[in-house]
Design an enzyme around this catalytic site. Sequence first.
Site, short mmCIF file in Angstrom:
data_model
loop_
_atom_site.label_atom_id
_atom_site.label_comp_id
_atom_site.label_asym_id
_atom_site.label_seq_id
_atom_site.Cartn_x
_atom_site.Cartn_y
_atom_site.Cartn_z
N HIS A 100 -7.64 -5.84 0.46
CA HIS A 100 -6.42 -5.03 0.55
C HIS A 100 -5.26 -5.86 1.15
O HIS A 100 -4.28 -5.30 1.61
CB HIS A 100 -6.68 -3.77 1.39
CG HIS A 100 -5.66 -2.69 1.22
ND1 HIS A 100 -5.28 -2.18 -0.01
CD2 HIS A 100 -4.91 -2.03 2.14
CE1 HIS A 100 -4.36 -1.25 0.17
NE2 HIS A 100 -4.11 -1.14 1.46
N ASP B 175 -10.26 -4.86 -4.03
CA ASP B 175 -9.64 -3.99 -3.03
C ASP B 175 -10.54 -2.78 -2.81
O ASP B 175 -10.78 -2.00 -3.73
CB ASP B 175 -8.25 -3.55 -3.51
CG ASP B 175 -7.41 -2.89 -2.43
OD1 ASP B 175 -8.00 -2.23 -1.55
OD2 ASP B 175 -6.18 -3.03 -2.47
N SER C 19 0.82 -1.20 0.00
CA SER C 19 0.00 0.00 0.00
C SER C 19 0.87 1.27 0.00
O SER C 19 1.65 1.48 -0.92
CB SER C 19 -0.96 -0.06 1.19
OG SER C 19 -2.01 0.86 1.05
#
Length: 199
Positions: free
Chosen positions: A176, A149, A83
Amino acid sequence: MNRREPIVTNLQNKKQVYIIHGYTASPSDHWFPWLQDKLQEDGVSVDILDMPNSQAPQLHEWTQHLLSSIEVLHKDTYFVGHSLGCVSILRYLQQVSIPEQLGGLVFVSGFTDPVPTLPSLDEFTTDKLDYEQIMDSVKMRTVIASKDDSIVPFALSKKLAKDIQADFHEVEHGGHFLERDGFTSLPIAYQVLMDMMKS
């Protein structure tokens, strides 16, 4: 811009992996400890960096932390980002002197464009990145993303893969890739790294 000179070790064939977590996370979260254990069993040196103030991250703080913490940069150095960790690694690579082409990047749910639901992270994506320099600096690049996601849109990860000309792995149902999504391990990331290291 003054580039920080890293320590160049002559430990040939000693593989080094740095794992960089994302927003609100820590080194003990999600699949990071599992990946560290798996790689260490293979004799790989692994550091999961504890990024500062992850509940309210600041680009300068994160970049400085990477510059001061990463000491091994050579052809057997690999980065794993999750991320916000992905764009942070790219920002770092733009500021450090790289003595030789690094081994590889593995990005999970990464982005380099603003995430609509997370405006507080926009400073990480404001300035343009030099993708050519990144591709010249790192031999192999892979992006892993999930179609469902709900935090970082799949399209942003796909664009990142295109921008850095990375291999792209689509997962149907990964969310995610958080612990709450069921991910305390991530075999695909381990396998990609192993393949990179054998190349």
